[in-house]
Design a protein around this motif. Structure first.
Motif, PDB file in Angstrom:
ATOM      1  N   ALA A 156      12.014  47.617  66.608  1.00 29.35           N
ATOM      2  CA  ALA A 156      13.020  47.742  65.551  1.00 29.35           C
ATOM      3  C   ALA A 156      14.239  46.872  65.856  1.00 29.35           C
ATOM      4  N   SER A 157      14.618  46.808  67.132  1.00 28.69           N
ATOM      5  CA  SER A 157      15.752  45.975  67.524  1.00 28.69           C
ATOM      6  C   SER A 157      15.443  44.500  67.291  1.00 28.69           C
ATOM      7  N   LEU A 158      14.257  44.062  67.676  1.00 33.06           N
ATOM      8  CA  LEU A 158      13.849  42.670  67.470  1.00 33.06           C
ATOM      9  C   LEU A 158      13.927  42.305  65.991  1.00 33.06           C
ATOM     10  N   LEU A 159      13.350  43.151  65.130  1.00 35.55           N
ATOM     11  CA  LEU A 159      13.361  42.886  63.692  1.00 35.55           C
ATOM     12  C   LEU A 159      14.782  42.922  63.123  1.00 35.55           C
ATOM     13  N   THR A 160      15.614  43.795  63.662  1.00 37.83           N
ATOM     14  CA  THR A 160      16.998  43.896  63.189  1.00 37.83           C
ATOM     15  C   THR A 160      17.766  42.610  63.440  1.00 37.83           C
ATOM     16  N   PHE A 161      17.577  42.025  64.610  1.00 37.59           N
ATOM     17  CA  PHE A 161      18.294  40.784  64.914  1.00 37.59           C
ATOM     18  C   PHE A 161      17.687  39.592  64.182  1.00 37.59           C
ATOM     19  N   ILE A 162      16.382  39.618  63.909  1.00 42.59           N
ATOM     20  CA  ILE A 162      15.784  38.560  63.092  1.00 42.59           C
ATOM     21  C   ILE A 162      16.439  38.522  61.723  1.00 42.59           C
ATOM     22  N   SER A 163      16.579  39.695  61.100  1.00 40.83           N
ATOM     23  CA  SER A 163      17.169  39.735  59.757  1.00 40.83           C
ATOM     24  C   SER A 163      18.668  39.476  59.792  1.00 40.83           C
TER      25      SER A 163
END
Length: 496
Positions: A295-302
């Motif tokens: 979830a953290s990885l996807l949050t920073f991608i967006s």
């Protein structure tokens, strides 16, 4: 029944918010809060965060002073990120083996020494080398800081401690640009590095006196050098490929991405066979740990997508000055700084999953607002998007980090802390690559040539690329909502 079931979770959040905002926090024993340890961590985190935001402001002055080409000066920023990301996992493992205190104070010392070398650099190349030394210290700081907070704060106040750390990060991001501008005007670019010296020296002296030893690993553990080299090379190639994706007109670096994937695969195989691996892959069987990192990885991608394209929209399409644009962009870090402590404390009371999922839903609202923007939109819509982005990120970040750190045993806190930073850095790198690729494809199809030209003179083409990039960010954000919810139930709360 359906009408009553919907408000139950929201009612719980509202009641908990009011309880958290009470002036008298009867359940918190201030004697159990290790403020001395936290203050030392805060000094190091603030220095590293401040440096990251302040150096970007000084790049034009550095370039003019050395008379160097832009491609070379950009490495002043790039080398720092490359070194930190490549060494984070290794630094976390070293912290678990030798103790978090030694690695944190060693990182402070290396970072401070690197700052002195940066300030005295006679050429652009020596400045880049010195920034690499700063990156080594930064990796040690970032790996050990969350581990120290997790180890010293009691479990019932862990979210509060990590939330306070988030507040310090927001403070560094917010004060960096104006402080950098002031130092540049008064003393020149070298002052932005000299300012780290008293902070670093003071933090090391204070930490030697106040930080506990914090060593949990049994003697005899070995360091996995092969795994370190594979992971560092994999991160370096991924970050290099991602940066090239962001260069308009360049060919997509598919081969570099393939090499990075092969290196990551080799790293996984190495970790499966190593007697003392950098990271025990069995950790990823824990859904709270794995899904929180995802979830953290996807949050920073967006999240990086909005930061990447908003300056072009605000200056090119809206016509704001650079200084006004910078003030508008400060909305998100200011909101994050204000709410991070509160969100961390709230997670200590009601758990992680509800808060992290709610925060990500709020962030999705920010991207919806950005998609609705057009050249004639009021700035109020932009402010609404930035506000939602700050609120959602603050509500998500501290509880999610607490979820990761609380899912591992004490002897793996350094590795867990480093993985949270790795997810952040790789997420931003992948977000730049994906955002730039989606934007460019849509821009060219709409008749545009480059982002700068389109933002100034071809608003329809720019807005086509803008909406495509923000639509991609929204899709990634909604994916993170699902991932966050699927992490499973929160563990039983501890009062100790």
């Amino acid at each position: 029944m359906k009408q009553d079931s919907g408000p139950l979770w929201s009612k719980a959040v509202v009641l908990s918010i009011f309880q958290e905002l009470e002036v008298r926090e009867k359940n918190i024993d201030e004697q159990n809060i290790p403020w001395a340890s936290f203050f030392c961590v805060a000094l190091g985190v603030y220095m590293a965060t401040l440096d990251g935001s302040i150096v970007a402001v000084a790049l034009p002055s550095i370039r003019a002073d050395f008379g160097a080409r832009l491609g070379l000066i950009q490495w002043v920023l790039s080398i720092y990120m490359l070194v930190i990301t490549g060494l984070l996992l290794a630094a976390g493992r070293v912290a678990d083996i030798v103790g978090q205190k030694g690695v944190f104070l060693g990182g402070l010392s290396v970072f401070t020494a690197g700052s002195l070398l940066c300030a005295a650099a006679p050429t652009a190349v020596t400045l880049i080398v010195a920034r690499g030394i700063q990156g080594i210290g930064g990796a040690m700081l970032m790996a050990a800081a969350p581990a120290i907070v997790t180890a010293t704060f009691p479990p019932s106040h862990r979210g509060r401690g990590l939330g306070l750390t988030g507040t310090v990060v927001g403070l560094g991001l917010t004060t960096g640009p104006p402080l950098g501008g002031l130092l540049l005007d008064l003393l020149g670019w070298r002052a932005i590095f000299y300012i780290n010296l008293p902070i670093g020296i003071g933090a090391v002296a204070y930490g030697l006196a106040k930080l506990p030893p914090l060593k949990f690993t049994k003697p005899g553990q070995r360091f996995d050098l092969s795994g370190t080299l594979l992971f560092s090379a994999a991160c370096a190639t991924l970050l290099t490929a991602s940066s090239k994706m962001g260069e308009h007109g360049s060919s997509p670096p598919y081969l570099i991405f393939i090499v990075s994937a092969i290196l990551f695969g080799g790293f996984v195989l190495r970790e499966k066979r190593a007697a003392d691996p950098l990271i025990r892959l069995s950790l990823f069987k824990n859904r709270r740990f794995t899904f929180a990192l995802a979830a953290s990885l996807l949050t920073f991608i967006s999240g990086i997508v909005s930061i990447l394209f908003l300056p072009f929209y605000l200056t090119g399409v809206v016509g704001l000055s650079t200084s006004t644009m910078g003030m508008v962009m400060m909305v998100t870090p200011l909101v994050m700084m204000s709410l991070a402590h509160w969100a961390g404390g709230l997670s200590d009371r009601i758990g992680y999953r509800l808060l992290t999922t709610t925060g990500l839903i709020i962030r999705a609202g920010a991207f919806v607002a950005f998609i609705l923007i057009d050249p004639d939109s009021s700035l109020a819509l932009t402010f609404a998007g930035l506000l939602l982005l700050g609120v959602g990120t603050a509500i998500f970040m501290s509880p999610n980090t607490s979820s990761v750190m609380g899912a591992v045993p004490p002897q793996m806190l350094g590795v867990a802390g480093s993985l949270t930073a790795v997810a952040r850095n790789l997420g931003m790198a992948l977000g730049v690559a994906l955002g730039a690729a989606v934007f460019d494809i849509a821009l060219v199809k709409a008749g545009g040539t480059s982002i700068g030209t389109a933002s100034l003179s071809n608003h329809p083409a720019f807005m086509t690329g803008w909406r495509a990039a923000m639509g991609m960010a929204l899709a990634v954000c909604l994916s993170s909502v699902v991932i966050s919810h699927l992490r499973g139930k929160d563990p039983e709360r501890s009062d100790n």
